[in-house]
Design a protein around this motif. Structure first.
Motif, short mmCIF file in Angstrom:
data_model
loop_
_atom_site.label_atom_id
_atom_site.label_comp_id
_atom_site.label_asym_id
_atom_site.label_seq_id
_atom_site.Cartn_x
_atom_site.Cartn_y
_atom_site.Cartn_z
N ILE A 13 0.87 -1.07 0.12
CA ILE A 13 -0.08 -0.07 -0.09
C ILE A 13 0.99 1.15 -0.03
CG2 ILE A 13 -2.02 1.17 1.15
CD1 ILE A 13 -2.85 -1.39 0.58
N VAL A 14 0.81 1.77 -1.06
CA VAL A 14 1.88 3.26 -1.37
C VAL A 14 1.18 4.38 -1.17
CG1 VAL A 14 3.72 3.94 -2.87
CG2 VAL A 14 2.94 1.42 -2.88
N ASP A 18 4.44 8.97 -2.60
CA ASP A 18 5.70 8.11 -2.78
C ASP A 18 5.78 7.23 -3.91
OD1 ASP A 18 6.87 9.20 -0.46
OD2 ASP A 18 5.97 7.77 0.79
N LEU A 19 4.67 7.55 -4.68
CA LEU A 19 4.37 6.68 -5.77
C LEU A 19 5.68 6.60 -6.86
CD1 LEU A 19 2.25 5.23 -7.79
CD2 LEU A 19 1.74 7.11 -8.67
N SER A 302 10.08 4.86 1.00
CA SER A 302 8.84 5.35 1.52
C SER A 302 8.69 5.00 2.78
CB SER A 302 7.57 4.91 0.71
OG SER A 302 6.24 5.22 1.45
N LYS A 303 8.63 5.92 3.90
CA LYS A 303 8.67 5.86 5.24
C LYS A 303 7.23 5.19 5.73
CE LYS A 303 12.48 7.76 6.55
NZ LYS A 303 13.11 7.14 5.45
N GLU A 304 6.07 5.43 5.01
CA GLU A 304 4.76 5.20 5.38
C GLU A 304 4.25 3.88 4.59
OE1 GLU A 304 2.64 8.69 4.99
OE2 GLU A 304 4.54 9.64 5.52
#
Lengths: 657, 356
Positions: A13-14, A18-19, A302-304
Motif C-alpha cells: 500500500i503506497v 511516494d508513488l 517511502s516511510k509510510e
C-alpha cells in the motif's frame, strides 16, 4: 536446484506522494514481477495511461530517428540511475528538434530517390523507341492522331485489348516485361476520349516528360542519363550529411532513448497499480532471496509504505505463480530443451538435471563412435565458444552438442568403433577392442539391453511423477492417477508378469497377474477414486454406462502405452546397430571408389565424405530420436508444465533466458 | 510428392467436419434473432462457439463494433487451423483466400486515413488477421496521408499493384482506383492459385472459388453500370474475364448495355422475380446480392456431400464460417440499433435459407 526458485507474494500500500520513488525501486532492480491490480480503480488511471502512451510514442519516434541515422540502440550506461520520469513536454520538444534536423536531409533524400526512380522509369520507357528519329512533342500535339506511350500492369494488357475491341486502335507492346511492359496505344483524335478512359481504367500510366526534355528519343535519353548521374551524386552527398548528424547526435539520442524507455516502463507499471483515494495498491511476486533487500529499499523510498508478504506453497493450484529457474550457466542449453517442451509449474520438479544425464546418454548409446563423437564434441565447443562466427547463432545448443559428442566418444570405446573402423584398428600401438560389446555383431543383446534401459528410465519417470504428486499434495492423483501409484504398480506388475512367464523371475505369474488386476481396477475407476479423495462431486460425470465404456477404453490405452513406451526404447539399440551398418556400407562404397583397394585416394575421400554424412545426417536423426524419447516417453509420465515465466520489471534491457 | 487423395485429406476432412458441426444451425440463428435486445443476444451467444471470444471483453467494451471484432477472431482461428492442417500443395490457395481480409484491412486503413486518421478508430473495424499479415497498418494510419501510407508497403505483395494505382490517386484524389486495383489483383491471384491445383482439387475448388468470383464480378459489373455509369471499356477493365458460370461474354453484354435481368437469369436460373428486383436497382441490388450469397451458401453446403477427400470441403467450410459471421454482424448491429425485426431478418442468410 530441483525446483524453480522460491517465490513470495508481495502486496504494497503506497502513499500517493511516494508513488514515483516506490515505482522506481520496483522497476529499477529486475526483481519484482508485477501482477495486475488495476481493478477496481477510482479513476485518474487514464492520466497514467496517457503518459505511458505518450512515452511509448516518443520512444518510437526516437527509434525512427535512430533508424534513419543508422544508429543502433546500444545499452544504457551501466551505472546510470533513472531518478525520475522524464518531463513529456521537454522530451517532446527535444525529439521534435532532432526530427527537424534530420527531416530536412531525409526529405531531400526521399525526394531525390523518387526523382531518380521516375527518371529511370522514363528512361526505361524511352529505350524501346530510341532509334526513332522523330520529335516526341510532335506525337503529343498531333492534330489527327491520338497516341499514348507508357507502362501498364502486365495483367491488364489483354483486358485492355478486349475492352477496345469495338474501337479502332493500334496497340503495340514495345517492351515485354514480366510486371511492367511498355506499350503504345494509338487511334484517331475523334476517339481520344474513349481511348483515354479505357487506358486509364487499365492503369496505363502514360509517359510524361518534363518540359526540359525535348527532341528525339535519343536526345532525351542522353539528357536523362546525365540527370540520373547528378541525382545519384546528390543522394550520396545527403547520405554523408546524415552520417555526420548521426555522429554528433549518437550519444544524445541513446541517452534520450533509455530515459524515455525507463519512463515508459514506470508509467506502464503504474497503470497496473490499483488506485485508491490517497494510496496505490501494488501486488506481485519477488524471489525469496531478494525479498529482504527489496523491503529495505522500499522502506527507504517511502516511510509510510505498508508491505505484506505471503510465502507461496508449492502444493495445490499455483499456476499463477511466476517461475524463475535456478540452473547454472552450464545447464542453460538443457534448460532450453526442457522449456521447448514446457516451462515447469511452480510446484513441479524441474527435469533439467535428469535431461543433462539422460539426453547425452541416449544420444551416445545410439551414436557410439570415438572419432565421430570427438568431431561432434569439437563442433559443440566451437558453437558454445562463439569462436567461429558462422556458428555463433547456434551457441545456445553448443553445450548440448559437446556433451552428446563426449558421450558418443565414451560409447565409442564401449563399442570399439572409431570413424566406423571396428576391426584391426590400433591406437598408439594398442589394438582397439570393444570394452563392452560390438552392436553389429550382437544385435539381440543390444536390443534387449536397450529395452532394459528403457524400463529403468520409465520407472524413474513414474517415481518422479509420484514425487510431484506428493509435493503438490494431489492425493487423488498420487494414489489412483495413470501416472500415480496405481499406474506404477500396474506397470511393475505387467513387467513382473512378463518376466515370470518367461522364467526370468522365480515367482508364479499368477501373483503378478493378480496384482495387475488389482492395480488395473484402481486405474479403471481412477476418476471416481480421485473425485472421492479430493472431495469433488458428482463422482461420475454422465451415466455409469458411458463412464464404464470410456474408462475401459482408457485402461486399454494406458496398458498399450505402457507397452509401446517400453518398446520405444528398442530404437536406442536399433540405432546403435544401424550406425555400425551404415559404416559398413560406407566401407563398401569406399572400396568401390578405390578400385577394390583399401588405401587409395578414392577410398579415403569416400571414407571422409561418408563420415561427414554420418555425423550430419545420422547425428541429426539420432538427435531427433533422443528428443522424442525424452519428451514423449519420459516427460509424459510426470511433467505437466505450463508455468508462467518470471518477468521482473526492469528499466534496462535484459538478456532472454 | 504432395500428399493428396485419401492420405492427404483423411485428417483435415475429419477435423473440418467436426468443426462444421460447431457452426450455428438455422434454428440456433433463428433463436438468436428472437432475442429481445442486444444484452440478451450476448447472453445467448455465450454458450456458443463465440462465447469464449466475447468473454474476453470487459462490460464497458460490449459494443457491436468490439463484439464483431472479437467474433471475427473466431474466423481468424479457423483459417489458421485449416491452413495448417491442409495438404502442402493447397496452402497457397487457402492463404490467398485468407488474404481477402488483409486486402479489406488495407482498404479500411486507406479509407480511415482519408476520413479520420486515428488508429484507435480504425483499429476496431479491422479484421484480426494475426501474425500472417506483416502490413504496418498502425504506422500507415499514423503516416497521415495515403501517399506516405502506401510508401510503407514497399517490399510487400501490394507494392507493385499500388504503384500504378497511386499515379491515378495522385491525379484524381479518389480511393476508387486503389481499391479496384487491390480487388482485381486479389481475385486474379486467387484464380491463379486455384488453377495450379491438381485436376480433382481444382475441379472442387473452382466450385467454391469460382462461385465467389461469379458473385463479386457480377455485382461489380451491375454496380459500375447502375451507380457509377462507367463506359463500356472502363467496365470491362474493372472486371474479371473468368468465373465458374459467369462468362466474359456476360460481363461484356452488361458493359454494352444488355438487359441485366436476362444475363443474371442465364447465370442464376433459380433466382425468382429478377425483373421486379432490378426494377428499382438501389433497393433491389442488396436483395440480389443476398440471393447470390444464399446460392453460394448452398454450393458450399453441397461440397460436404459425396467424396470427402478434396480441398472443396475446407474451402466451403471457410466460406460458410465467413457468411455466418456476416449474419452475426447484421444481428448484432440490428439489435444494438433496435432495428425492427422485419427490416433486418431478410438480411440473415441462414434463417432465410430455412424459409427457402
Amino acid at each position: 536446484m530441483f525446483f524453480p526458485k522460491e517465490m513470495m507474494e508481495i502486496e504494497l500500500i503506497v502513499p500517493a506522494k511516494d508513488l514515483l520513488a516506490v515505482t522506481k525501486v520496483l522497476s529499477g532492480h529486475g526483481v519484482f514481477h508485477q501482477a495486475d491490480s488495476s481493478y477496481p480503480s477510482l479513476g485518474s488511471g487514464n492520466t497514467w495511461q496517457e503518459s505511458a502512451a505518450g512515452y511509448a510514442g516518443l520512444e518510437r519516434r526516437i527509434q525512427v530517428i535512430m533508424q534513419t541515422l543508422s544508429i543502433d540502440e546500444g545499452q544504457p550506461q551501466a551505472n546510470k540511475e533513472f531518478e525520475t520520469m522524464g518531463d513529456l513536454d521537454v522530451i517532446r520538444s527535444a525529439v521534435e528538434g532532432m526530427e527537424d534536423e534530420v527531416k530536412q536531409a531525409t526529405d531531400q533524400r526521399i525526394a531525390e530517390k523518387k526523382r531518380l526512380e521516375q527518371l529511370e522509369s522514363t528512361l526505361h520507357q524511352l529505350q524501346p523507341v530510341a532509334d526513332i528519329d522523330l520529335d516526341i512533342s510532335s506525337m503529343r500535339n498531333s492534330r489527327y492522331l491520338f497516341s499514348m506511350l507508357g507502362q501498364i500492369p502486365a495483367a491488364n494488357v489483354e483486358r485492355l485489348q478486349t475492352s477496345l475491341a469495338r474501337v479502332p486502335n493500334v496497340f503495340l507492346t514495345l517492351r515485354s516485361d514480366i510486371s511492367k511492359p511498355v506499350v503504345w496505344l494509338a487511334g484517331t483524335q475523334a476517339n481520344a476520349d474513349v481511348l483515354e478512359r479505357a487506358a486509364r481504367s487499365a492503369y496505363l500510366s502514360p509517359l510524361t516528360l518534363p518540359e526540359e526534355y525535348q527532341g528525339t528519343p535519343a536526345k532525351i535519353i542522353a539528357a536523362l542519363q546525365t540527370t540520373i548521374e547528378s541525382t545519384n551524386r546528390k543522394i550520396a552527398d545527403l547520405e554523408v550529411t546524415l552520417a555526420q548528424i548521426g555522429k554528433t547526435r549518437i550519444e544524445q539520442l541513446r541517452a534520450l532513448l533509455w530515459d524515455v524507455h525507463a519512463s515508459r516502463v514506470m508509467a506502464e507499471a503504474i497503470v497496473r497499480f490499483g488506485q485508491l483515494r490517497y494510496t496505490y495498491v501494488v501486488t506481485g511476486w519477488v524471489q525469496s532471496d531478494d525479498m529482504e533487500s527489496l523491503t529495505q529499499r522500499l522502506k527507504t523510498a517511502s516511510k509510510e509504505i505498508l508491505i505484506e508478504t505471503l510465502p507461496t506453497t508449492r502444493s495445490g493450484f499455483n499456476s499463477n505463480v511466476p517461475v524463475a529457474m535456478q540452473n547454472s550457466k552450464f545447464l542453460k542449453p538443457f534448460q532450453m530443451l526442457v522449456n521447448t517442451y514446457s516451462r515447469p509449474r511452480y510446484g513441479e520438479l524441474d527435469p533439467t538435471w535428469f535431461i543433462v544425464f539422460m539426453f547425452p546418454f541416449l544420444f551416445g548409446a545410439m551414436f557410439g563412435d570415438i572419432g565421430q563423437g570427438l568431431v561432434l564434441a569439437l563442433l559443440g565447443y566451437l558453437m558454445a565458444s562463439k569462436k567461429v562466427k558462422a556458428l555463433s547463432g547456434l551457441s545456445g545448443l553448443g553445450g548440448v552438442v559437446a556433451l552428446c559428442g563426449a558421450s558418443a566418444t565414451l560409447f565409442g570405446f564401449l563399442y570399439g568403433s572409431i570413424f566406423g573402423f571396428e576391426e584391426d584398428v590400433h591406437i598408439f600401438g594398442m589394438k582397439l577392442e570393444p570394452l563392452w560389446i560390438s552392436p553389429i555383431h550382437h544385435i539381440m543383446d543390444v536390443l534387449m539391453v536397450a529395452v532394459g534401459a528403457g524400463v529403468v528410465l520409465l520407472i524413474l519417470a513414474y517415481l518422479i511423477g509420484i514425487f510431484n504428486y506428493t509435493v503438490s499434495k494431489e492425493r487423488g492423483h498420487l494414489l489412483f492417477g495413470h501416472n500415480g501409484i496405481a499406474g506404477f504398480v500396474l506397470y511393475l506388475s505387467l513387467l513382473g508378469f512378463g518376466g515370470a512367464s518367461f522364467g526370468v523371475l522365480p515367482v508364479s505369474p499368477t501373483v503378478f497377474l493378480a496384482l495387475a488386476i488389482f492395480a488395473g481396477i484402481g486405474v479403471l475407476f481412477s476418476e471416481v477414486f480421485i473425485h472421492l479423495v479430493e472431495g469433488h462431486r458428482p463422482l461420475i460425470d454422465g451415466g455409469i454406462g458411458t463412464y464404464l465404456i470410456q474408462a475401459g477404453v482408457e485402461l486399454f490405452e494406458v496398458i498399450i502405452s505402457m507397452l509401446s513406451n517400453t518398446l520405444s526404447y528398442v530404437r536406442v539399440g536399433a540405432f546403435a546397430v544401424a550406425h555400425g551398418g551404415l559404416s559398413q556400407a560406407i566401407f563398401i562404397l569406399a572400396r568401390l571408389a578405390g578400385g577394390g583397394e583399401d588405401g587409395g585416394f578414392g577410398y579415403w575421400i569416400t571414407i571422409i565424405l561418408g563420415n561427414l554424412f554420418i555425423i550430419g545426417f545420422e547425428g541429426l536423426i539420432v538427435g531427433i530420436q533422443t528428443m522424442r524419447l525424452s519428451y514423449y516417453e519420459f516427460f509424459s509420465k510426470f511433467f505437466t508444465g505450463g508455468g508462467m515465466r518470471f518477468e521482473p520489471l526492469t528499466l534496462k534491457p535484459v538478456q532472454e533466458e | 510428392m504432395a500428399a493428396s487423395g485419401v492420405s492427404g485429406y483423411a485428417a483435415i476432412s475429419a477435423r473440418v467436419r467436426a468443426m462444421y458441426s460447431s457452426l450455428l444451425s438455422p434454428q440456433e440463428m433463428a433463436r438468436l434473432s428472437d432475442s429481445p435486445d442486444f444484452q440478451s443476444l450476448l447472453a445467448q451467444l455465450k454458450p456458443t462457439i463465440y462465447g469464449s471470444y466475447i468473454e474476453e471483453l470487459k462490460e464497458k467494451e460490449l459494443t457491436p463494433r468490439r463484439v464483431v471484432f472479437q467474433i471475427k477472431g473466431r474466423l481468424a482461428d479457423v483459417y489458421d487451423s485449416v491452413i495448417h492442417m491442409a495438404p502442402e500443395h493447397t496452402r497457397p490457395l487457402l492463404t490467398q483466400l485468407y488474404r481477402y481480409f488483409e486486402v479489406e484491412n488495407l482498404k479500411a486503413v486507406l479509407r480511415g486515413i482519408v476520413t479520420d486518421p486515428t488508429w484507435e478508430r480504425v483499429r476496431d473495424v479491422l479484421f484480426p488477421y494475426g501474425s500472417m499479415s506483416v502490413l504496418p497498418l498502425q504506422a500507415m494510419v499514423e503516416a497521415g496521408n495515403v501517399s506516405a501510407a502506401v510508401e510503407l508497403l514497399r517490399g510487400t505483395v501490394y507494392e507493385e499493384t499500388l504503384s500504378f494505382a497511386m499515379k491515378r490517386y495522385s491525379a484524381e484524389q479518389n480511393l476508387f482506383p486503389l481499391e479496384v486495383a487491390l480487388d482485381l489483383n486479389y481475385w486474379r491471384k486467387l484464380w491463379q492459385e486455384t488453377k495450379r491445383l491438381p485436376s480433382k482439387d481444382q475441379q472442387q475448388a473452382l466450385r467454391v472459388v469460382g462461385s465467389l468470383i461469379d458473385m463479386n464480378n457480377l455485382m461489380w459489373a451491375i454496380r459500375y453500370r447502375v451507380y457509377h455509369e462507367l463506359s463500356e471499356e472502363e467496365l470491362i477493365n474493372y472486371t474479371l474475364p473468368f468465373g465458374y458460370h459467369l462468362r466474359d461474354d456476360d460481363i461484356r453484354s452488361i458493359a454494352a448495355g444488355a438487359d441485366i435481368a436476362s444475363v443474371v437469369q442465364r447465370v442464376y436460373p433459380g433466382i425468382p422475380d429478377l425483373n421486379i428486383l432490378l426494377e428499382e436497382p438501389r433497393s433491389g441490388l442488396p436483395l440480389l446480392e443476398l440471393q447470390l450469397k444464399q446460392n453460394l451458401m448452398r454450393q458450399c453446403m453441397a461440397a460436404f456431400v459425396g467424396d470427402p477427400f478434396h480441398i472443396g470441403i475446407p474451402l466451403a467450410y471457410l466460406v460458410l464460417c465467413e457468411l455466418e459471421i456476416q449474419d452475426m454482424t447484421v444481428l448484432l448491429e440490428a439489435m444494438f440499433s433496435r432495428v425492427s425485426e422485419e427490416k433486418y431478418r431478410p438480411y440473415l442468410l441462414k434463417t432465410a435459407l430455412v424459409k427457402a
